[in-house]
Design an enzyme around this catalytic site. Structure first.
Site, PDB file in Angstrom:
ATOM      1  N   ARG A   1     -31.918 -13.114 -41.742  1.00 37.48           N
ATOM      2  CA  ARG A   1     -31.236 -13.657 -42.923  1.00 37.48           C
ATOM      3  C   ARG A   1     -31.778 -14.986 -43.436  1.00 37.48           C
ATOM      4  O   ARG A   1     -31.271 -15.505 -44.433  1.00 37.48           O
ATOM      5  CB  ARG A   1     -29.722 -13.811 -42.701  1.00 37.48           C
ATOM      6  N   ASP A   2     -32.803 -15.560 -42.795  1.00 41.68           N
ATOM      7  CA  ASP A   2     -33.335 -16.838 -43.289  1.00 41.68           C
ATOM      8  C   ASP A   2     -34.839 -16.929 -43.029  1.00 41.68           C
ATOM      9  O   ASP A   2     -35.328 -17.937 -42.525  1.00 41.68           O
ATOM     10  CB  ASP A   2     -32.593 -18.010 -42.642  1.00 41.68           C
ATOM     11  N   VAL A   3     -35.566 -15.869 -43.392  1.00 42.76           N
ATOM     12  CA  VAL A   3     -37.027 -15.877 -43.252  1.00 42.76           C
ATOM     13  C   VAL A   3     -37.583 -16.704 -44.409  1.00 42.76           C
ATOM     14  O   VAL A   3     -37.508 -16.303 -45.565  1.00 42.76           O
ATOM     15  CB  VAL A   3     -37.604 -14.444 -43.281  1.00 42.76           C
TER      16      VAL A   3
END
Length: 196
Positions: free
Chosen positions: A45-47
């Site tokens: 969810r936070d690449v």
């Protein structure tokens, strides 16, 4: 961290090496199971470039799983929008249930930025969210004359807004990038990253 060089155009083989290794890290996370053999359904969810670290020997490390969604934690249910807006998939912006294809979209944004030297989504949070949900990404060739057509096809497939038409997994994205590198005789291993 990768984000420290934002704006600089990275050599193509190095960008492919970084994204390929990041794909392998994501694939490992996406396919994890618990001790009973049940899929954990992890979604990072936070690449973002700031969560991709490069070691001196050219190994890529995907950092910060702090906002990852997983079936093992009940506090990661759909509806909670967490992550960095400019790298979110449309379904993530909408607060819909997520799967590994959300991370593929984010990695597509990072690949776009590494190979064009420009930010894909700009503006206020509302402007970025609207663009992510409503507009197709401009082809990389509109930002970099002579951008390789075969790479553009891969980037655009990773950035398809409807996830049913998107590259289905990080493993598939890695395979497409490996094939492109082989066709073009590019060195894309950790040594290429370390040399850069």
């Amino acid at each position: 961290r990768l984000g420290a060089k934002s704006g600089a155009l990275m050599p193509m083989n190095v960008a492919l090496a970084v994204i390929g290794q990041t794909c392998e890290a994501l694939h490992h996370a996406h396919e994890r199971q618990d001790r009973a053999g049940r899929d954990l359904r992890i979604v990072h969810r936070d690449v973002t470039p700031h969560n991709i670290m490069l070691t001196r020997d050219g190994v890529v490390k995907l950092m910060d799983f702090g906002v990852a969604a997983t079936s093992a934690r009940k506090d990661t249910e759909a509806g909670a929008v967490r992550g960095t807006i400019a790298y979110m998939a449309p379904e993530q912006v909408r607060g819909s249930p997520l799967d590994k294809r959300a991370d593929v979209f984010a990695l597509g944004v990072v690949l776009y930025e590494l190979t064009t030297g420009t930010r894909l989504f700009r503006g206020s949070d509302v402007q970025i969210m609207t663009a992510v949900v409503e507009q197709d990404a401009p082809p990389p060739s509109t930002r970099v004359p002579g951008y390789p057509a075969d790479l553009e096809e891969i980037v655009r497939a990773a950035l398809v807004r409807d996830r049913s038409g998107r590259i289905p997994s990080a493993a598939h994205l890695a395979m497409y990038l490996d094939e492109l590198a082989m066709r073009n005789g590019m060195l894309v291993g950790p040594r290429a990253v370390a040399r850069y």
